[in-house]
Design an enzyme around this catalytic site. Sequence first.
Site, PDB file in Angstrom:
ATOM      1  N   SER A   1      -1.038   4.856 -15.807  1.00  0.00           N
ATOM      2  CA  SER A   1      -1.561   5.980 -15.041  1.00  0.00           C
ATOM      3  C   SER A   1      -3.083   6.005 -15.024  1.00  0.00           C
ATOM      4  O   SER A   1      -3.729   6.006 -16.073  1.00  0.00           O
ATOM      5  CB  SER A   1      -1.041   7.296 -15.635  1.00  0.00           C
ATOM      6  OG  SER A   1      -1.641   8.396 -14.984  1.00  0.00           O
TER       7      SER A   1
ATOM      8  N   ARG B   1      -4.569   8.565 -14.186  1.00  0.00           N
ATOM      9  CA  ARG B   1      -4.931   9.926 -14.580  1.00  0.00           C
ATOM     10  C   ARG B   1      -5.236  10.004 -16.070  1.00  0.00           C
ATOM     11  O   ARG B   1      -6.005  10.857 -16.514  1.00  0.00           O
ATOM     12  CB  ARG B   1      -3.794  10.886 -14.265  1.00  0.00           C
ATOM     13  CG  ARG B   1      -3.472  11.041 -12.789  1.00  0.00           C
ATOM     14  CD  ARG B   1      -2.377  12.088 -12.608  1.00  0.00           C
ATOM     15  NE  ARG B   1      -2.852  13.417 -12.973  1.00  0.00           N
ATOM     16  CZ  ARG B   1      -2.067  14.464 -13.133  1.00  0.00           C
ATOM     17  NH1 ARG B   1      -0.757  14.337 -12.988  1.00  0.00           N
ATOM     18  NH2 ARG B   1      -2.574  15.642 -13.455  1.00  0.00           N
TER      19      ARG B   1
ATOM     20  N   ARG C   1     -10.753   7.848  -9.565  1.00  0.00           N
ATOM     21  CA  ARG C   1      -9.999   6.660  -9.167  1.00  0.00           C
ATOM     22  C   ARG C   1      -9.819   6.553  -7.657  1.00  0.00           C
ATOM     23  O   ARG C   1      -9.429   5.509  -7.138  1.00  0.00           O
ATOM     24  CB  ARG C   1      -8.625   6.671  -9.827  1.00  0.00           C
ATOM     25  CG  ARG C   1      -7.723   7.805  -9.356  1.00  0.00           C
ATOM     26  CD  ARG C   1      -6.349   7.745  -9.975  1.00  0.00           C
ATOM     27  NE  ARG C   1      -5.560   8.917  -9.615  1.00  0.00           N
ATOM     28  CZ  ARG C   1      -4.269   9.055  -9.891  1.00  0.00           C
ATOM     29  NH1 ARG C   1      -3.627   8.096 -10.548  1.00  0.00           N
ATOM     30  NH2 ARG C   1      -3.609  10.148  -9.545  1.00  0.00           N
TER      31      ARG C   1
ATOM     32  N   ARG D   1      12.731 -10.224  -0.666  1.00  0.00           N
ATOM     33  CA  ARG D   1      11.356 -10.516  -1.059  1.00  0.00           C
ATOM     34  C   ARG D   1      11.092 -11.986  -1.353  1.00  0.00           C
ATOM     35  O   ARG D   1      10.081 -12.332  -1.959  1.00  0.00           O
ATOM     36  CB  ARG D   1      10.991  -9.668  -2.284  1.00  0.00           C
ATOM     37  CG  ARG D   1      11.065  -8.164  -2.038  1.00  0.00           C
ATOM     38  CD  ARG D   1      10.139  -7.720  -0.908  1.00  0.00           C
ATOM     39  NE  ARG D   1      10.160  -6.259  -0.738  1.00  0.00           N
ATOM     40  CZ  ARG D   1       9.372  -5.596   0.083  1.00  0.00           C
ATOM     41  NH1 ARG D   1       8.499  -6.259   0.833  1.00  0.00           N
ATOM     42  NH2 ARG D   1       9.456  -4.280   0.185  1.00  0.00           N
TER      43      ARG D   1
END
Length: 254
Positions: free
Chosen positions: A111, A113, A181, A208
């Site tokens: 993260s 954050r 960010r 993929r």
Amino acid sequence: MTSDGTAEAAQRGAAEASEIRFRSDVTVELVKSSASDADVLFAARVSTAGEKSLEEVGADAERSAGLINYLMRDRHGSPFEHNQFTFYVSAPIFVFREFMRHRTFSYNEESGRYRRLEPVFYVPGAGRKLVQEGKPGRYVFVDGSPEQHALVEQTTRRVCGEAYRGYLEMLEAGVAREVARGVLPVSIYSTMYATCNARALMNFLSLRTKREDSTFPSFPQREIEMVAERMEEHFAAAMPLTHAAWNRNGRVAP
């Protein structure tokens, strides 16, 4: 913050920004697995053997391969779900955004954050095809010129360096990580754990990876295909009979 403090912060930020690293690869590690061909066999045989299905797991290899191939061919998919793979993946954030379309995986990502993001950015390698020709749905990628490759690399390095310096300046000024960010490009690397079962993994790989022997051709972005190729190596090693049957039947998830 005083002017001296501002100068010191700028110098510190410049020093940290000078440590920016660029990669053109991805990392895929199998950190935990409870997956084998035997998991498919006991799950399938419970329909006819009941509680004795576990006793029949050790049946001869030819019979086992035949049953798995039958399940794959006729798309009896649920026996392929009684297993688990957990991968550690390090790749650019734009790869993770494509991953999130596969909702049969469970994800936990680092993260921005809660921690300062490391200055590691993706730059296409020399073998990355750069030029798209044709219309959507009917296009191909071809090699770029030396000048185009140089432009991509130089621009990526310059822009990522500027963005990361701005990110550090905001952090030094006390701006919250989740706000700072916002200036970082999606080429910055992130890490995550991704967990799935074999059925979900086969579906992911069918979409993929680009293979001529696929029943339904796919045209994945090269960077997520790099991740998929490494995942497939782990899948083939853990469940060789299942992987072989999947290939034999056109790489279609059951």
